[in-house]
Scaffold this motif. Structure first.
Motif, PDB file in Angstrom:
ATOM      1  N   UNK A 321       0.833  -1.202   0.000  1.00 40.84           N
ATOM      2  CA  UNK A 321       0.000   0.000   0.000  1.00 40.84           C
ATOM      3  C   UNK A 321       0.871   1.256   0.000  1.00 40.84           C
ATOM      4  N   UNK A 322       1.972   1.224   0.744  1.00 40.08           N
ATOM      5  CA  UNK A 322       2.894   2.365   0.741  1.00 40.08           C
ATOM      6  C   UNK A 322       3.509   2.570  -0.637  1.00 40.08           C
ATOM      7  N   UNK A 323       3.815   1.478  -1.319  1.00 35.22           N
ATOM      8  CA  UNK A 323       4.344   1.587  -2.687  1.00 35.22           C
ATOM      9  C   UNK A 323       3.321   2.242  -3.614  1.00 35.22           C
ATOM     10  N   UNK A 324       2.084   1.796  -3.537  1.00 34.92           N
ATOM     11  CA  UNK A 324       1.042   2.324  -4.422  1.00 34.92           C
ATOM     12  C   UNK A 324       0.760   3.796  -4.127  1.00 34.92           C
ATOM     13  N   UNK A 325       0.760   4.165  -2.847  1.00 29.97           N
ATOM     14  CA  UNK A 325       0.550   5.574  -2.482  1.00 29.97           C
ATOM     15  C   UNK A 325       1.709   6.438  -2.978  1.00 29.97           C
ATOM     16  N   UNK A 326       2.931   5.917  -2.887  1.00 32.39           N
ATOM     17  CA  UNK A 326       4.097   6.647  -3.381  1.00 32.39           C
ATOM     18  C   UNK A 326       4.009   6.837  -4.891  1.00 32.39           C
ATOM     19  N   UNK A 327       3.601   5.796  -5.593  1.00 31.03           N
ATOM     20  CA  UNK A 327       3.478   5.885  -7.050  1.00 31.03           C
ATOM     21  C   UNK A 327       2.392   6.879  -7.448  1.00 31.03           C
ATOM     22  N   UNK A 328       1.283   6.889  -6.754  1.00 33.50           N
ATOM     23  CA  UNK A 328       0.205   7.839  -7.042  1.00 33.50           C
ATOM     24  C   UNK A 328       0.675   9.278  -6.819  1.00 33.50           C
ATOM     25  N   UNK A 329       1.440   9.492  -5.773  1.00 27.35           N
ATOM     26  CA  UNK A 329       1.972  10.818  -5.491  1.00 27.35           C
ATOM     27  C   UNK A 329       2.923  11.268  -6.599  1.00 27.35           C
ATOM     28  N   UNK A 330       3.811  10.381  -7.025  1.00 34.21           N
ATOM     29  CA  UNK A 330       4.769  10.723  -8.072  1.00 34.21           C
ATOM     30  C   UNK A 330       4.057  11.045  -9.389  1.00 34.21           C
ATOM     31  N   UNK A 331       3.026  10.318  -9.684  1.00 31.53           N
ATOM     32  CA  UNK A 331       2.285  10.570 -10.920  1.00 31.53           C
ATOM     33  C   UNK A 331       1.619  11.945 -10.898  1.00 31.53           C
ATOM     34  N   UNK A 332       1.080  12.327  -9.751  1.00 31.09           N
ATOM     35  CA  UNK A 332       0.472  13.656  -9.631  1.00 31.09           C
ATOM     36  C   UNK A 332       1.526  14.749  -9.827  1.00 31.09           C
ATOM     37  N   UNK A 333       2.681  14.558  -9.208  1.00 31.42           N
ATOM     38  CA  UNK A 333       3.747  15.547  -9.350  1.00 31.42           C
ATOM     39  C   UNK A 333       4.195  15.630 -10.809  1.00 31.42           C
ATOM     40  N   UNK A 334       4.317  14.486 -11.463  1.00 25.08           N
ATOM     41  CA  UNK A 334       4.749  14.456 -12.867  1.00 25.08           C
ATOM     42  C   UNK A 334       3.756  15.171 -13.774  1.00 25.08           C
ATOM     43  N   UNK A 335       2.471  15.134 -13.425  1.00 25.35           N
ATOM     44  CA  UNK A 335       1.435  15.773 -14.239  1.00 25.35           C
ATOM     45  C   UNK A 335       1.235  17.244 -13.865  1.00 25.35           C
ATOM     46  N   UNK A 336       1.998  17.704 -12.896  1.00 28.86           N
ATOM     47  CA  UNK A 336       1.897  19.097 -12.494  1.00 28.86           C
ATOM     48  C   UNK A 336       0.715  19.386 -11.592  1.00 28.86           C
ATOM     49  N   UNK A 337       0.132  18.370 -11.013  1.00 33.02           N
ATOM     50  CA  UNK A 337      -1.021  18.549 -10.120  1.00 33.02           C
ATOM     51  C   UNK A 337      -0.522  18.997  -8.744  1.00 33.02           C
ATOM     52  N   UNK A 338      -1.144  20.029  -8.231  1.00 33.12           N
ATOM     53  CA  UNK A 338      -0.766  20.522  -6.907  1.00 33.12           C
ATOM     54  C   UNK A 338      -1.151  19.496  -5.849  1.00 33.12           C
ATOM     55  N   UNK A 339      -0.177  19.181  -4.996  1.00 28.18           N
ATOM     56  CA  UNK A 339      -0.406  18.178  -3.955  1.00 28.18           C
ATOM     57  C   UNK A 339      -0.037  18.789  -2.608  1.00 28.18           C
ATOM     58  N   UNK A 340      -0.967  18.717  -1.678  1.00 26.50           N
ATOM     59  CA  UNK A 340      -0.721  19.238  -0.339  1.00 26.50           C
ATOM     60  C   UNK A 340       0.362  18.399   0.350  1.00 26.50           C
ATOM     61  N   UNK A 341       1.171  19.071   1.160  1.00 23.64           N
ATOM     62  CA  UNK A 341       2.247  18.362   1.855  1.00 23.64           C
ATOM     63  C   UNK A 341       1.731  17.213   2.714  1.00 23.64           C
ATOM     64  N   UNK A 342       0.505  17.348   3.207  1.00 23.54           N
ATOM     65  CA  UNK A 342      -0.059  16.300   4.049  1.00 23.54           C
ATOM     66  C   UNK A 342      -0.313  15.008   3.264  1.00 23.54           C
ATOM     67  N   UNK A 343      -0.371  15.104   1.941  1.00 26.62           N
ATOM     68  CA  UNK A 343      -0.615  13.919   1.115  1.00 26.62           C
ATOM     69  C   UNK A 343       0.681  13.215   0.726  1.00 26.62           C
ATOM     70  N   UNK A 344       1.807  13.836   1.008  1.00 23.08           N
ATOM     71  CA  UNK A 344       3.079  13.212   0.655  1.00 23.08           C
ATOM     72  C   UNK A 344       3.382  12.061   1.607  1.00 23.08           C
ATOM     73  N   UNK A 345       3.648  10.866   1.094  1.00 23.97           N
ATOM     74  CA  UNK A 345       3.973   9.732   1.966  1.00 23.97           C
ATOM     75  C   UNK A 345       5.201  10.019   2.816  1.00 23.97           C
TER      76      UNK A 345
END
Length: 560
Positions: A321-345
């Motif tokens: 689950x930690x791997x999948x959450x990390x991958x989802x976060x990286x994909x958002x960053x790669x697409x330029x989507x703003x991500x709150x610091x609280x969502x960073x694994x």
């Protein structure tokens, strides 16, 4: 005295080498049928007069295949002995080494008394088995120095371990790579994570406690039988349920439990370094391949379930689950989507392959199986032999459950059992499952001011002496849980080497202790058991870890 790297060697120790070297000429000449020196031979002048080829021709004609082979073998023996003496330097060890194999034959069946004698011989001692020069660090301070010297040493196992666990396994990483990998695993052993695994563990204990009763009462008519093999199966089942949940069938768990003994045998300290068909290492490799395949299947199932939003029930789930959450976060960053610091694994992980996950989970089983099997065996034996201590464990476990023995495990319950915790810690001190931990010198290692371990040598910190130090643990050969409550045992953190220390300390040390507390606490409320004491009950058998020599014959009955 002569120089040996950063050490010195007593020239008298070269005697064995000289004793081997000087007879070479005599033996060769004896085989050739002559003890006479060419210079003393009456024919020597005529041979010399005929030219330089005369003497050489005579020597050449006197040689034969047998003498050449024997000379070569004796030179190898002399070199092997000289190298051992050179590496030994000033530390304690046998004056001679049996050519090539060293104490291999005695090491095949190690005796606890021999280990104790080795520890008592000095804070540093040595042996040489085959091509391995082994240095044993006996004292607490020497052991801690090895544990805490990652720039000079790294954990090692026998050569065949790389084939069983695979060379790319994370346990063989060193330095920063190892530290970073461990960081990604730390979250799997937090208090919150450990509570998630408790229901699966309790399920296994209930199943196997019923099996204990069946073995004693139905299969053996109330007669004692050795329970060590049953405890090994129990702890394997608990580990598999904790690590991979219900992704693995009961049949597969039973298969792993039955075959893991072969893996342990293949990974003993003294073993053949290559895999030969139908040997222990061959059977161990086949068992390891089976385990890795089963864990790979579990990893694929867990990935599918976690991707679908399933709840975490085991260590594998939490990691994936930690791997999948990390991958989802990286994909958002790669697409330029703003991500709150609280969502960073908390720890960004890459998505590991099924086989990589299997290798890591296998190391968890490798680290826990034999150690917890040993601890559980001694724990049941010790409690049976000391009913007054078992009564106190039972009273405490009932008290924290308000008298309801069927109340399920929780971290809140386990954390309110100081006496049960003291019993577990004293068991681990009194009979530490792991008595030594092998390391290898990555480069010349100045262990003391007067001795430097050669590069490539095994340097083994010992755990038993520190845990049986009478200055720290009064009457160390007595089982006394009170030393952890009213005594000073808790303050002796430098001596508490059960789980190692330094950068490679055991990740699962809290899990292991809570697991043993849960097991013996639940057993105390639901079972009675008697130990059939034999003359071998207190003798120690060394098989990777330590067990009672008689394998702990018990009889279980249901407690009303």
């Amino acid at each position: 005295m002569s120089s040996c790297g950063n050490d010195t060697i007593d020239i008298n120790n070269i005697g064995p080498f000289i004793a081997l070297f000087f007879p070479l000429c005599a033996i060769t000449m004896a085989i050739n049928g002559s003890y006479a020196s060419p210079i003393a031979d009456a024919e020597y002048p005529r041979a010399f007069e005929t030219g330089t080829g005369g003497l050489l021709a005579q020597l050449y004609n006197g040689l034969n295949g047998y003498s050449l082979v024997l000379t070569f073998v004796l030179l190898l023996v002399a070199y092997d002995q000289f190298k051992y003496v050179w590496n030994k330097g000033s530390i304690v060890g046998p004056t001679w080494k049996m050519p090539f194999i060293g104490p291999f034959l005695s090491s095949v069946n190690p005796k606890m008394d021999e280990y104790k004698a080795k520890w008592a011989s000095g804070e540093l001692s040595c042996v040489s088995v085959f091509h391995k020069f082994v240095i044993i660090a006996s004292s607490r301070d020497m052991a801690r120095k090895v544990f805490n010297s990652p720039s000079f040493v790294k954990p090692c196992v026998v050569d065949v371990a790389y084939k069983l666990l695979r060379p790319s396994n994370w346990v063989f990483l060193d330095g920063r790579a190892h530290v970073d990998y461990r960081k990604g695993l730390n979250g799997l052993f937090t208090r919150q994570a450990l509570e998630t695994y408790l229901p699966g563990q309790e399920e296994v204990y209930e199943k196997y406690f019923a099996k204990f009763l069946d073995i004693s009462q139905n299969q053996n008519d109330g007669n004692p039988v050795p329970y060590m093999p049953v405890f090994r199966e129990l702890m394997c089942a608990v580990s598999c349920r904790t690590f991979v949940g219900h992704y693995m069938s009961d049949a597969a768990v039973k298969k792993i439990a039955d075959d893991y003994y072969k893996i342990t045998a293949a990974l003993e300290l003294v073993n053949f370094p290559i895999i030969i068909p139908f040997t222990r290492t061959w059977y161990g490799k086949k068992a390891a391949d089976m385990v890795l395949n089963e864990f790979s299947i579990c990893a694929a199932k867990s990935k599918a379930r976690m991707a679908a939003g399933g709840d975490i029930t085991c260590i594998m789930d939490g990691w994936i689950k930690s791997m999948l959450e990390s991958e989802k976060y990286r994909q958002k960053i790669a697409k330029g989507i703003a991500v709150d610091d609280s969502e960073k694994p908390a720890m960004l992980l890459r998505v590991f392959s099924d086989f990589e996950i299997a290798m890591t989970v296998f190391t968890f089983l490798f680290a826990s199986q034999d150690a917890t099997s040993s601890a559980s065996t001694w724990l049941f034996q010790i409690m049976a032999d000391r009913p007054e201590i078992l009564d106190r464990v039972r009273e405490e476990n009932l008290a924290v459950r308000d008298g309801d023995r069927d109340q399920k495990f929780s971290m809140n319950i386990l954390e309110r059992m100081p006496y049960t915790r003291a019993v577990v810690k004293e068991t681990l001190r009194y009979r530490p499952p792991v008595i030594m931990v092998p390391y290898v010198a990555k480069k010349s290692f100045p262990v003391t001011d007067s001795y430097t371990a050669p590069k490539g040598s095994m340097v083994i910190p010992s755990v038993w002496p520190a845990l049986h130090d009478p200055e720290v643990y009064p009457q160390p050969d007595s089982f006394d849980p009170e030393r952890w409550i009213s005594g000073d045992a808790e303050k002796a953190v430098k001596n508490w080497l059960v789980f190692g220390t330094g950068p490679h300390y055991c990740l699962g040390q809290t899990y292991a202790q809570l697991n043993l507390m849960a097991m013996i606490g639940k057993a105390s409320m639901h079972l009675d058991w008697e130990h059939h004491v034999t003359p071998l009950s207190e003798d120690i058998k060394v098989f990777a870890t330590i067990f009672p020599m008689d394998d702990c014959p018990l009889v279980f009955s249901k407690r009303d």
